[in-house]
Design a protein around this motif. Structure first.
Motif, PDB file in Angstrom:
ATOM      1  N   MET A   1      50.316  37.765  43.815  1.00 19.52           N
ATOM      2  CA  MET A   1      49.599  38.868  43.168  1.00 19.52           C
ATOM      3  C   MET A   1      49.384  38.520  41.694  1.00 19.52           C
ATOM      4  SD  MET A   1      51.496  42.131  44.928  1.00 19.52           S
ATOM      5  CE  MET A   1      50.453  43.283  44.035  1.00 19.52           C
ATOM      6  N   ARG A   2      48.399  37.679  41.454  1.00 16.23           N
ATOM      7  CA  ARG A   2      48.118  37.215  40.097  1.00 16.23           C
ATOM      8  C   ARG A   2      47.020  38.040  39.436  1.00 16.23           C
ATOM      9  NH1 ARG A   2      46.516  31.162  41.518  1.00 16.23           N
ATOM     10  NH2 ARG A   2      45.242  32.385  42.978  1.00 16.23           N
ATOM     11  N   THR A   3      47.000  37.996  38.106  1.00 15.53           N
ATOM     12  CA  THR A   3      45.868  38.512  37.349  1.00 15.53           C
ATOM     13  C   THR A   3      45.149  37.306  36.765  1.00 15.53           C
ATOM     14  OG1 THR A   3      46.994  40.583  36.804  1.00 15.53           O
ATOM     15  CG2 THR A   3      45.115  39.949  35.426  1.00 15.53           C
ATOM     16  N   LEU A   4      43.914  37.122  37.165  1.00 11.05           N
ATOM     17  CA  LEU A   4      43.136  35.954  36.781  1.00 11.05           C
ATOM     18  C   LEU A   4      41.914  36.399  35.993  1.00 11.05           C
ATOM     19  CD1 LEU A   4      43.232  34.161  40.264  1.00 11.05           C
ATOM     20  CD2 LEU A   4      44.656  33.615  38.282  1.00 11.05           C
ATOM     21  N   VAL A   5      41.705  35.778  34.839  1.00 11.78           N
ATOM     22  CA  VAL A   5      40.569  36.128  33.990  1.00 11.78           C
ATOM     23  C   VAL A   5      39.554  34.992  34.040  1.00 11.78           C
ATOM     24  CG1 VAL A   5      41.723  35.255  31.907  1.00 11.78           C
ATOM     25  CG2 VAL A   5      39.873  36.925  31.705  1.00 11.78           C
ATOM     26  N   ILE A   6      38.276  35.358  34.110  1.00 11.71           N
ATOM     27  CA  ILE A   6      37.197  34.394  34.321  1.00 11.71           C
ATOM     28  C   ILE A   6      36.213  34.487  33.165  1.00 11.71           C
ATOM     29  CG2 ILE A   6      35.275  33.726  35.839  1.00 11.71           C
ATOM     30  CD1 ILE A   6      36.951  34.983  38.147  1.00 11.71           C
ATOM     31  N   GLY A   7      35.846  33.339  32.625  1.00  9.85           N
ATOM     32  CA  GLY A   7      34.939  33.270  31.496  1.00  9.85           C
ATOM     33  C   GLY A   7      33.484  33.450  31.867  1.00  9.85           C
ATOM     34  N   ASP A   8      32.616  33.214  30.906  1.00  7.32           N
ATOM     35  CA  ASP A   8      31.176  33.443  31.039  1.00  7.32           C
ATOM     36  C   ASP A   8      30.576  32.515  32.091  1.00  7.32           C
ATOM     37  OD1 ASP A   8      32.306  34.331  28.621  1.00  7.32           O
ATOM     38  OD2 ASP A   8      30.355  34.386  27.643  1.00  7.32           O
ATOM     39  N   ILE A   9      29.883  33.082  33.086  1.00  4.53           N
ATOM     40  CA  ILE A   9      29.376  32.330  34.239  1.00  4.53           C
ATOM     41  C   ILE A   9      27.950  31.842  34.026  1.00  4.53           C
ATOM     42  CG2 ILE A   9      28.920  32.433  36.721  1.00  4.53           C
ATOM     43  CD1 ILE A   9      31.049  34.738  36.783  1.00  4.53           C
ATOM     44  N   HIS A  10      27.113  32.666  33.460  1.00  6.44           N
ATOM     45  CA  HIS A  10      25.732  32.317  33.104  1.00  6.44           C
ATOM     46  C   HIS A  10      24.920  31.728  34.268  1.00  6.44           C
ATOM     47  CE1 HIS A  10      25.697  33.400  28.909  1.00  6.44           C
ATOM     48  NE2 HIS A  10      26.879  32.836  28.746  1.00  6.44           N
ATOM     49  N   LYS A  24      42.686  28.663  44.236  1.00  7.76           N
ATOM     50  CA  LYS A  24      43.171  29.212  45.504  1.00  7.76           C
ATOM     51  C   LYS A  24      43.275  30.741  45.438  1.00  7.76           C
ATOM     52  CE  LYS A  24      45.653  25.076  47.098  1.00  7.76           C
ATOM     53  NZ  LYS A  24      45.069  24.157  46.084  1.00  7.76           N
ATOM     54  N   VAL A  25      42.182  31.349  45.009  1.00  8.68           N
ATOM     55  CA  VAL A  25      42.134  32.800  44.877  1.00  8.68           C
ATOM     56  C   VAL A  25      42.257  33.459  46.244  1.00  8.68           C
ATOM     57  CG1 VAL A  25      40.680  34.749  44.188  1.00  8.68           C
ATOM     58  CG2 VAL A  25      40.777  32.682  42.769  1.00  8.68           C
ATOM     59  N   THR A  26      43.088  34.495  46.318  1.00  5.87           N
ATOM     60  CA  THR A  26      43.229  35.278  47.547  1.00  5.87           C
ATOM     61  C   THR A  26      42.889  36.734  47.244  1.00  5.87           C
ATOM     62  OG1 THR A  26      45.534  35.989  47.274  1.00  5.87           O
ATOM     63  CG2 THR A  26      45.160  33.764  48.142  1.00  5.87           C
ATOM     64  N   THR A  27      42.798  37.530  48.295  1.00  6.72           N
ATOM     65  CA  THR A  27      42.471  38.941  48.115  1.00  6.72           C
ATOM     66  C   THR A  27      43.594  39.721  47.431  1.00  6.72           C
ATOM     67  OG1 THR A  27      43.249  39.377  50.373  1.00  6.72           O
ATOM     68  CG2 THR A  27      40.890  39.005  50.071  1.00  6.72           C
ATOM     69  N   ASN A  28      44.772  39.105  47.291  1.00  2.00           N
ATOM     70  CA  ASN A  28      45.872  39.752  46.574  1.00  2.00           C
ATOM     71  C   ASN A  28      45.740  39.636  45.062  1.00  2.00           C
ATOM     72  OD1 ASN A  28      47.302  40.596  48.890  1.00  2.00           O
ATOM     73  ND2 ASN A  28      48.168  38.549  49.142  1.00  2.00           N
ATOM     74  N   ASP A  29      44.881  38.738  44.613  1.00  2.00           N
ATOM     75  CA  ASP A  29      44.712  38.514  43.176  1.00  2.00           C
ATOM     76  C   ASP A  29      43.784  39.562  42.565  1.00  2.00           C
ATOM     77  OD1 ASP A  29      46.265  36.128  43.135  1.00  2.00           O
ATOM     78  OD2 ASP A  29      44.542  34.990  43.884  1.00  2.00           O
ATOM     79  N   THR A  30      44.092  39.973  41.352  1.00  2.00           N
ATOM     80  CA  THR A  30      43.173  40.796  40.559  1.00  2.00           C
ATOM     81  C   THR A  30      42.326  39.870  39.706  1.00  2.00           C
ATOM     82  OG1 THR A  30      44.601  42.750  40.474  1.00  2.00           O
ATOM     83  CG2 THR A  30      43.004  42.491  38.689  1.00  2.00           C
ATOM     84  N   LEU A  31      41.010  40.044  39.776  1.00  2.00           N
ATOM     85  CA  LEU A  31      40.091  39.209  39.024  1.00  2.00           C
ATOM     86  C   LEU A  31      39.456  40.028  37.913  1.00  2.00           C
ATOM     87  CD1 LEU A  31      38.267  37.373  41.959  1.00  2.00           C
ATOM     88  CD2 LEU A  31      40.253  36.597  40.648  1.00  2.00           C
ATOM     89  N   ILE A  32      39.514  39.503  36.691  1.00  2.00           N
ATOM     90  CA  ILE A  32      38.896  40.157  35.548  1.00  2.00           C
ATOM     91  C   ILE A  32      37.795  39.250  35.026  1.00  2.00           C
ATOM     92  CG2 ILE A  32      39.233  41.144  33.261  1.00  2.00           C
ATOM     93  CD1 ILE A  32      42.128  41.683  34.002  1.00  2.00           C
ATOM     94  N   LYS A  55      33.796  42.633  45.158  1.00  2.00           N
ATOM     95  CA  LYS A  55      34.416  43.900  44.778  1.00  2.00           C
ATOM     96  C   LYS A  55      34.772  44.759  45.986  1.00  2.00           C
ATOM     97  CE  LYS A  55      32.533  46.329  41.439  1.00  2.00           C
ATOM     98  NZ  LYS A  55      33.646  46.656  40.510  1.00  2.00           N
ATOM     99  N   THR A  56      34.144  44.509  47.105  1.00  2.00           N
ATOM    100  CA  THR A  56      34.468  45.259  48.314  1.00  2.00           C
ATOM    101  C   THR A  56      35.704  44.698  49.020  1.00  2.00           C
ATOM    102  OG1 THR A  56      33.096  43.913  49.808  1.00  2.00           O
ATOM    103  CG2 THR A  56      32.008  45.721  48.631  1.00  2.00           C
ATOM    104  N   LYS A  57      36.168  43.523  48.576  1.00  2.00           N
ATOM    105  CA  LYS A  57      37.261  42.833  49.260  1.00  2.00           C
ATOM    106  C   LYS A  57      38.558  42.795  48.462  1.00  2.00           C
ATOM    107  CE  LYS A  57      33.867  39.805  51.481  1.00  2.00           C
ATOM    108  NZ  LYS A  57      33.319  38.432  51.586  1.00  2.00           N
ATOM    109  N   GLN A  58      38.453  42.881  47.129  1.00  5.89           N
ATOM    110  CA  GLN A  58      39.656  42.811  46.314  1.00  5.89           C
ATOM    111  C   GLN A  58      39.420  43.494  44.980  1.00  5.89           C
ATOM    112  OE1 GLN A  58      38.997  38.285  46.093  1.00  5.89           O
ATOM    113  NE2 GLN A  58      40.541  38.673  44.508  1.00  5.89           N
ATOM    114  N   ASN A  59      40.487  43.615  44.218  1.00  4.79           N
ATOM    115  CA  ASN A  59      40.394  44.298  42.933  1.00  4.79           C
ATOM    116  C   ASN A  59      39.687  43.409  41.917  1.00  4.79           C
ATOM    117  OD1 ASN A  59      40.780  46.247  40.953  1.00  4.79           O
ATOM    118  ND2 ASN A  59      42.796  45.458  40.377  1.00  4.79           N
ATOM    119  N   CYS A  60      38.513  43.823  41.490  1.00  4.04           N
ATOM    120  CA  CYS A  60      37.738  43.103  40.487  1.00  4.04           C
ATOM    121  C   CYS A  60      37.417  44.050  39.338  1.00  4.04           C
ATOM    122  CB  CYS A  60      36.429  42.568  41.070  1.00  4.04           C
ATOM    123  SG  CYS A  60      36.620  41.310  42.353  1.00  4.04           S
ATOM    124  N   ILE A  61      37.692  43.621  38.145  1.00  6.67           N
ATOM    125  CA  ILE A  61      37.348  44.372  36.938  1.00  6.67           C
ATOM    126  C   ILE A  61      36.236  43.607  36.245  1.00  6.67           C
ATOM    127  CG2 ILE A  61      38.178  45.194  34.697  1.00  6.67           C
ATOM    128  CD1 ILE A  61      40.998  45.293  36.121  1.00  6.67           C
TER     129      ILE A  61
END
Length: 241
Positions: A1-10, A24-32, A55-61
């Motif tokens: 159950m990680r919190t992962l932050v993602i930079g600018d995708i463009h 190795k992102v899983t649906t248990n991870d929170t993505l910001i 966003k329908t599959k896991q917690n995404c901010i």
């Protein structure tokens, strides 16, 4: 159950796929996501499709970036902006030639739903660009600063590493939060290719809009993963200059 932050995708969907696999992102991870999903490479609409589905599959901010706001103005208000067109918008406009009206409406709804910032329960702030009010994000008079400001990062770069947080000249903005995660200003501008920490500010924009990589970082361990440089993944495109 990680919190992962993602930079600018463009618009670099291929890079987004790579970092998701490498981390190795899983649906248990929170993505910001720190914003700027679009403009630069050719797959901006597909990036939005991917995140909307995710966003329908896991917690995404999902945080609002300045390029996302510019796209919303164009999609929702038909607002022309030649400066935006020259700074990555051209590829996005061309990509939307192949997008249905129904999908455009989904994208408009998503862009309107983006958050200006996110503050977690450990006093870690996530914002695309920065903020200017010395009392914090709740007191910001101009919401556009959240996705346009560069003074937060410029101040962090200029700060003397030896200065203590109780020094009268120490920036009050930095004392309000445990950590601050931003994008917006590529670290490649200071000759770096990986996330850079200055004071308690972490810059995760590693230049994916240009010839850098896309980065995903674990905010607890600070381990990070990167894609290949975007100009190699999109070798047949010019990207942003």
């Amino acid at each position: 159950m990680r919190t992962l932050v993602i930079g600018d995708i463009h618009g670099g969907l291929r890079a987004l796929h790579q970092i998701m696999e490498r981390a190795k992102v899983t649906t248990n991870d929170t993505l910001i996501f720190l914003g700027d999903y679009v403009d630069g490479w050719s797959q901006s609409p597909q990036v939005l499709d991917f995140i909307i589905d995710l966003k329908t599959k896991q917690n995404c901010i999902c945080i609002r970036g300045n390029h996302d706001d510019l796209l919303l103005e164009w999609l929702d208000e038909s607002k022309e902006n030649l400066l935006w067109y020259k700074h990555g918008g051209e590829a996005t406009v061309n990509a939307y030639d192949l997008v249905s009206t129904a999908t455009k409406q989904e994208h408009i709804a998503f862009l309107k739903s983006l958050e200006n910032y996110h503050l977690d329960d450990k006093r870690r702030l996530y914002v695309h660009a920065g903020f200017t009010n010395i009392n914090g994000v709740n007191f910001e008079y101009f919401p556009g600063q959240f996705y346009w400001d560069r003074t937060l990062w410029e101040t962090a770069l200029a700060l003397d590493d030896r200065m203590k947080t109780d020094h009268p000249f120490y920036p009050k903005r930095f004392t309000l939060y445990e950590e601050i995660y931003i994008g917006h200003t590529p670290v490649t501008r200071i000759g770096e290719t990986t996330p850079v920490q200055k004071a308690n500010v972490w810059n995760i924009d590693t230049g994916a809009a240009f010839k850098g990589s896309l980065t995903i970082l674990d905010v607890d361990t600070k381990e990070f993963w990167q894609s290949e440089p975007l100009h190699q993944l999109y070798f047949d495109e010019k990207g942003r200059n």
